[in-house]
Design an enzyme around this catalytic site. Structure first.
Site, PDB file in Angstrom:
ATOM      1  N   ALA A  66      43.302  40.686  42.023  1.00 52.20           N
ATOM      2  CA  ALA A  66      42.680  39.802  43.006  1.00 52.20           C
ATOM      3  C   ALA A  66      42.351  40.636  44.234  1.00 52.20           C
ATOM      4  O   ALA A  66      43.010  41.641  44.515  1.00 52.20           O
ATOM      5  CB  ALA A  66      43.650  38.687  43.372  1.00 52.20           C
ATOM      6  N   GLY A 111      45.379  40.447  38.493  1.00 56.13           N
ATOM      7  CA  GLY A 111      44.389  39.552  37.888  1.00 56.13           C
ATOM      8  C   GLY A 111      43.519  40.253  36.850  1.00 56.13           C
ATOM      9  O   GLY A 111      42.974  39.591  35.955  1.00 56.13           O
ATOM     10  N   GLU A 114      45.505  40.187  33.762  1.00 62.59           N
ATOM     11  CA  GLU A 114      45.564  38.780  33.333  1.00 62.59           C
ATOM     12  C   GLU A 114      44.249  38.358  32.678  1.00 62.59           C
ATOM     13  O   GLU A 114      44.240  37.588  31.721  1.00 62.59           O
ATOM     14  CB  GLU A 114      45.924  37.899  34.541  1.00 62.59           C
ATOM     15  CG  GLU A 114      47.352  38.191  35.000  1.00 62.59           C
ATOM     16  CD  GLU A 114      47.704  37.551  36.328  1.00 62.59           C
ATOM     17  OE1 GLU A 114      47.033  37.863  37.333  1.00 62.59           O
ATOM     18  OE2 GLU A 114      48.628  36.732  36.366  1.00 62.59           O
ATOM     19  N   GLU A 134      52.071  42.708  41.375  1.00 66.10           N
ATOM     20  CA  GLU A 134      52.198  41.699  42.438  1.00 66.10           C
ATOM     21  C   GLU A 134      53.535  41.775  43.158  1.00 66.10           C
ATOM     22  O   GLU A 134      53.622  41.535  44.363  1.00 66.10           O
ATOM     23  CB  GLU A 134      52.000  40.287  41.858  1.00 66.10           C
ATOM     24  CG  GLU A 134      50.562  39.942  41.499  1.00 66.10           C
ATOM     25  CD  GLU A 134      50.142  40.369  40.102  1.00 66.10           C
ATOM     26  OE1 GLU A 134      50.861  41.187  39.482  1.00 66.10           O
ATOM     27  OE2 GLU A 134      49.096  39.890  39.629  1.00 66.10           O
TER      28      GLU A 134
HETATM   29  N1  CO8 Z   1      41.621  44.198  46.402  1.00 65.98           N
HETATM   30  C1  CO8 Z   1      40.759  44.656  47.349  1.00 65.98           C
HETATM   31  N2  CO8 Z   1      40.360  45.948  47.434  1.00 65.98           N
HETATM   32  C2  CO8 Z   1      40.855  46.817  46.545  1.00 65.98           C
HETATM   33  C3  CO8 Z   1      41.758  46.421  45.537  1.00 65.98           C
HETATM   34  C4  CO8 Z   1      42.138  45.034  45.481  1.00 65.98           C
HETATM   35  N3  CO8 Z   1      42.943  44.549  44.537  1.00 65.98           N
HETATM   36  N4  CO8 Z   1      42.080  47.506  44.800  1.00 65.98           N
HETATM   37  C5  CO8 Z   1      41.405  48.543  45.332  1.00 65.98           C
HETATM   38  N5  CO8 Z   1      40.663  48.135  46.383  1.00 65.98           N
HETATM   39  C6  CO8 Z   1      39.791  48.934  47.240  1.00 65.98           C
HETATM   40  C7  CO8 Z   1      40.587  49.826  48.173  1.00 65.98           C
HETATM   41  O1  CO8 Z   1      40.993  49.111  49.325  1.00 65.98           O
HETATM   42  C8  CO8 Z   1      39.583  50.909  48.472  1.00 65.98           C
HETATM   43  O2  CO8 Z   1      38.668  50.435  49.417  1.00 65.98           O
HETATM   44  P1  CO8 Z   1      38.195  51.401  50.645  1.00 65.98           P
HETATM   45  O3  CO8 Z   1      37.509  52.575  49.960  1.00 65.98           O
HETATM   46  O4  CO8 Z   1      37.246  50.540  51.427  1.00 65.98           O
HETATM   47  O5  CO8 Z   1      39.406  51.822  51.362  1.00 65.98           O
HETATM   48  C9  CO8 Z   1      38.828  51.069  47.171  1.00 65.98           C
HETATM   49  O6  CO8 Z   1      39.063  49.854  46.430  1.00 65.98           O
HETATM   50  C10 CO8 Z   1      39.338  52.231  46.322  1.00 65.98           C
HETATM   51  O7  CO8 Z   1      40.726  52.069  46.172  1.00 65.98           O
HETATM   52  P2  CO8 Z   1      41.790  53.227  46.515  1.00 65.98           P
HETATM   53  O8  CO8 Z   1      41.250  54.134  47.572  1.00 65.98           O
HETATM   54  O9  CO8 Z   1      43.105  52.573  46.767  1.00 65.98           O
HETATM   55  O10 CO8 Z   1      41.777  54.025  45.125  1.00 65.98           O
HETATM   56  P3  CO8 Z   1      42.994  54.856  44.493  1.00 65.98           P
HETATM   57  O11 CO8 Z   1      42.426  55.564  43.325  1.00 65.98           O
HETATM   58  O12 CO8 Z   1      43.678  55.653  45.532  1.00 65.98           O
HETATM   59  O13 CO8 Z   1      44.021  53.743  43.983  1.00 65.98           O
HETATM   60  C11 CO8 Z   1      44.699  51.724  42.872  1.00 65.98           C
HETATM   61  C12 CO8 Z   1      43.651  52.865  42.978  1.00 65.98           C
HETATM   62  C13 CO8 Z   1      46.024  52.280  42.377  1.00 65.98           C
HETATM   63  C14 CO8 Z   1      44.142  50.730  41.860  1.00 65.98           C
HETATM   64  C15 CO8 Z   1      44.886  51.070  44.264  1.00 65.98           C
HETATM   65  O14 CO8 Z   1      43.593  50.767  44.796  1.00 65.98           O
HETATM   66  C16 CO8 Z   1      45.675  49.816  44.220  1.00 65.98           C
HETATM   67  O15 CO8 Z   1      46.892  49.865  44.122  1.00 65.98           O
HETATM   68  N6  CO8 Z   1      44.997  48.646  44.322  1.00 65.98           N
HETATM   69  C17 CO8 Z   1      45.665  47.358  44.382  1.00 65.98           C
HETATM   70  C18 CO8 Z   1      46.171  46.941  43.007  1.00 65.98           C
HETATM   71  C19 CO8 Z   1      46.942  45.633  43.095  1.00 65.98           C
HETATM   72  O16 CO8 Z   1      47.956  45.529  43.751  1.00 65.98           O
HETATM   73  N7  CO8 Z   1      46.437  44.616  42.385  1.00 65.98           N
HETATM   74  C20 CO8 Z   1      47.066  43.311  42.326  1.00 65.98           C
HETATM   75  C21 CO8 Z   1      46.450  42.408  43.328  1.00 65.98           C
HETATM   76  S1  CO8 Z   1      47.295  40.860  43.437  1.00 65.98           S
HETATM   77  C22 CO8 Z   1      46.721  39.993  42.096  1.00 65.98           C
HETATM   78  O17 CO8 Z   1      45.932  40.450  41.308  1.00 65.98           O
HETATM   79  C23 CO8 Z   1      47.240  38.602  41.957  1.00 65.98           C
HETATM   80  C24 CO8 Z   1      46.452  37.772  40.938  1.00 65.98           C
HETATM   81  C25 CO8 Z   1      46.844  36.348  41.041  1.00 65.98           C
HETATM   82  C26 CO8 Z   1      46.396  35.786  42.344  1.00 65.98           C
HETATM   83  C27 CO8 Z   1      46.889  34.408  42.565  1.00 65.98           C
HETATM   84  C28 CO8 Z   1      46.235  33.829  43.792  1.00 65.98           C
HETATM   85  C29 CO8 Z   1      47.097  33.218  44.763  1.00 65.98           C
END
Ligand code: CO8
Length: 260
Positions: A66, A111, A114, A134
């Site tokens: 998400a 997500g 999922e 999460e």
């Molecule tokens: N949301 C928004 N932006 C994101 C996300 C995300 N999930 N993942 C990556 N991005 C963005 C980064 O902020 C970054 O943006 P910017 O260049 O503007 O800074 C760009 O994508 C590239 O990401 P990174 O620089 O972080 O790239 P890396 O190669 O260093 O890392 C990762 C890649 C490991 C994937 C890292 O980006 C990361 O950990 N992302 C988050 C992953 C995460 O925690 N996902 C779970 C989210 S929660 C969820 O999915 C809940 C679902 C159910 C929701 C229920 C609703 C209430």
């Protein structure tokens, strides 16, 4: 309809939806989910589409979860509404009558995992990473991860993934039964399309019956599941496709299914 957050293509009866927010690693925001829902409705209404493939734009990510920028603004009530919206769209995906294949080409986190779990099966590239991170955000999976992951890989493996939030690489994902096939990144779509094409030539009625028998059977006990299978089998036998399939075998020719 014009889509901004996904790409939607159809060729030779195979639809492909590509999550298309590569700058945010294809993270799911409300706008993307709305477009996905509309595309799924369009697919459901199109008799000519026989298989759906889901993948992510770019080389790095399927869906990184998400959109945390959006998520961070939610209070509990909005979070519940968003979780319900996501769950219902992902259930719509799972409930499609046609087979759905996830082509996971990088990160499938939160997500994203999922979404892949709601597909009928997953092919992954060697650089794919699965996970439900999460817990590291102080929340839990909200798009079905606590329910679908244990059903697929068992409660113990699912709980370890959910409690630690660790990422599972493609090779390990295959070992635990999360993924069917692992391919080199540049071979992934070719492998997925080969399987999608093979499926697209099968009878529509029997494919739908097989999918429903497996899915509905998994949601119940064995005796009820066997009854579901019997009814579905009988329904298939009443179809022109069953006559064509059996005749083609006896006449030593390739069957031509019409979906009737
Ligand atoms: N949301 C928004 N932006 C994101 C996300 C995300 N999930 N993942 C990556 N991005 C963005 C980064 O902020 C970054 O943006 P910017 O260049 O503007 O800074 C760009 O994508 C590239 O990401 P990174 O620089 O972080 O790239 P890396 O190669 O260093 O890392 C990762 C890649 C490991 C994937 C890292 O980006 C990361 O950990 N992302 C988050 C992953 C995460 O925690 N996902 C779970 C989210 S929660 C969820 O999915 C809940 C679902 C159910 C929701 C229920 C609703 C209430």
């Amino acid at each position: 309809m014009a889509y901004e957050n996904i790409l939607f293509d159809v060729a030779d009866g195979i639809a492909t939806i590509t999550f298309n927010r590569p700058k945010a690693l294809n993270a799911l925001n409300g706008a993307l989910l709305g477009e996905l829902s509309q595309a799924l409705d369009a697919i459901d209404a199109d008799e000519d589409i026989r298989v759906l493939v889901l993948t992510g734009a770019g080389e790095k990510s399927f869906v990184a979860g998400a959109d945390i920028t959006e998520l961070a603004t939610f209070g509990p009530l909005q979070a519940k509404v968003f979780a319900k919206q996501g769950q219902s769209i992902i259930s719509k995906l799972q409930g499609l009558s046609i087979p759905v294949i996830a082509a996971v080409n990088g990160f499938a986190l939160g997500g994203g995992s999922e979404m892949a779990l709601a597909c009928d099966f997953i092919y992954a590239s060697e650089n794919a990473m699965f996970g439900l991170p999460e817990i590291t955000l102080g929340i839990i999976p909200g798009f079905g991860g606590t329910q679908r992951l244990p059903r697929l890989v068992g409660a113990n493996i699912a709980k370890e993934m959910i409690f630690t939030g660790k990422m599972v690489p493609a090779a390990e994902a295959k070992e635990i039964g999360l993924v069917n096939t692992v391919c080199a990144p540049d071979a992934l779509m070719e492998a997925v399309m080969k399987t999608a094409k093979a499926i697209s030539f099968k009878g529509k009625i029997s494919l739908r019956a097989a999918k429903q028998a497996v899915n509905n059977g998994l949601a119940t006990d064995l005796a009820t599941g066997l009854n579901i299978e019997c009814d579905a089998f009988a329904m298939c036998m009443a179809s022109e496709d069953a006559k064509e399939g059996t005749s083609a075998f006896l006449e030593k020719r390739k069957a031509k299914f019409t979906g009737k």
